[in-house]
Motif scaffolding. Sequence first.
Motif, PDB file in Angstrom:
ATOM      1  N   THR A 132       0.840  -1.205   0.000  1.00 27.69           N
ATOM      2  CA  THR A 132       0.000   0.000   0.000  1.00 27.69           C
ATOM      3  C   THR A 132       0.868   1.244   0.000  1.00 27.69           C
ATOM      4  N   HIS A 174       2.198   3.981   5.548  1.00 28.55           N
ATOM      5  CA  HIS A 174       2.077   2.646   4.956  1.00 28.55           C
ATOM      6  C   HIS A 174       3.340   1.797   5.141  1.00 28.55           C
ATOM      7  N   GLY A 184       2.220  -1.761   4.394  1.00 27.42           N
ATOM      8  CA  GLY A 184       2.717  -2.048   3.055  1.00 27.42           C
ATOM      9  C   GLY A 184       3.565  -3.297   2.998  1.00 27.42           C
TER      10      GLY A 184
END
Length: 442
Positions: free
Chosen positions: A309, A416, A420
Motif C-alpha cells: 500500500t 504505509h 505495506g
Amino acid sequence: MDGDLLAHGLGGAKDLPISPQLAIAGAVAALVVSFTVLAVAWRTPRFHAATSGRPAPGWLSRIVDSPWFGRGLRALGLLLAGYAGLAAVFGQDLVINPFFGMFYVLLWVGLVPLSLVFGPVVKALSPWRTITEALAKLTGGDPERGLYDYPARLGSWPAALGLYAFVWLELVNPHATELGTARLWVAIYVALMLVGGVLFGTRFHAHADPFEVYSTLIAHLSVWGRRDGALVLRSPLANLDTVPARPGLVAVVAVLFGSTGFDSFRESPPWLSYVQASSLDPTLLNNLALLTFCVGVGAVFTAATLLSTGSPAEGHQRSDLPSLFAHSMVPIIVGYIVAHYLSYLLEYGQATLIQMSDPLSRGQDLLGTADWTVNYWLSFRPTLLANIKVTAVVLGHILGVVAAHDRAIRLLPLRHQLTGQLPLLFAMVGFTAGGLYLLFAA
C-alpha cells in the motif's frame, strides 16, 4: 551411470528426526515475532550503500588490490577450468569422472559458501573474463565495453535463463550424468561467454554469466564490499542492501529458490507416486513442475510487492518494487541451499577431491588425494543435521524480513511503512511453511 552420486539431500524425513508440525509452527512464529519487534524498534533506515562499512585494514587492501593478486586468481581460474576440461574431454564416461563433481558439486553448490566467506569468487576466478581482457589488450579495445554497449534493458535476464538451463540439466534432464550431455551443455555455455565477452566486454559476464551472477548475488551477504572502489567491511545485511535493482533480478531469485524447492518436491512420495501412476512421460511432468515452481515463486513475490500500500518514494514507480525488494530473497535462498545441500556438499565434495587425483580414470594420484576416504560424520548425527537445516531456513527468512523492512521504511510513505509490508510478510510465511514441508517430505 549411477545417478545416486548426484542425488541431492541424502534423504529428507529420515534426516529430520523432529516434528515437522513443530518446526513449521516455530518458524512461522519466529517470522511474526521478528516482524513485530522490527515494527517497534526499527523505525528509520539503517543501511545506506554510500555510508555503510568501514575501510578494510591497509595491508589487506594493498594485497587484494595489487596486480599480482588479481593475476594469481586469474591463473588459478584458468588452471581449474583447464583441469575440468581435461577430465571432460579426455576422461572416461564413468561416475567416478571428477568432471561431474567439479561441475555439479564444487561449482554449483560450493560457490555459495565460498562467496559468503570470500566475496564474488567466480568473478575473481572467471577464465572467460581473463580471455576477454586478454583479447581486448591485444586489440586495443575496452575490456569492459567490448564492441558494443550491453543493453541495459536486458539486465540479468540472460543470467536467469542460464540458471534455468543449468537446473533443468541437473534436475530434469534424464541424461544429466552422461558425459556427452554435460559436456555439450558446458561447450554451449563457454561459447556464449566468449562471444558475449567479445561483443559486450566484461559487462556481459557481470550480467549474463549465470555462475558469476549467482556468486556475486550471494557475496552480498558476505562482509566484503566496495565503496568508491575501496575495499570495505560491512555487516552482511548492510552489504545486502547494495544489491543493484536490475531487470531480471526477480527472475534470478525465482529460479534459484524455485529450483531448490522443486529439488525437494521431486523426491517426495506423493510426487513420485503421481509420476509412476501417470500416463504422461515423467520427464515432461518434471519439466512442467520445475517451470511451475520457478514461475510460481516469481509470481507470488511480484504480486506481494506490488500489493504494497502507498506510493513508493520519489524517483521510483510501483513497477520497480519487485526488483527493489528482490534482495530480501537472497538470505532465504542461502538458508535453503544450506538446508538442502549441506551434507551433499560435504560428502560428495570430499569424493570429488578424491576423484580429482585421477582425472582420466587410469588409477593415477596426481594430487595425492586418491587414498583419502569420505567422512560421513554429519550424516551419522541426524539430530544435529536436522537442527542445522531448520535453523538455516528460519534464520534465512528472518534476515529476509529484516532486509525487506529496512527497504520498506525507506521507500514507502510513513503511514504505509508497516501495512505495506504485510503482503510480502504473508508471502514469506508461505515460503517458510512450504519450504519446510518439502524439506521434511523429500
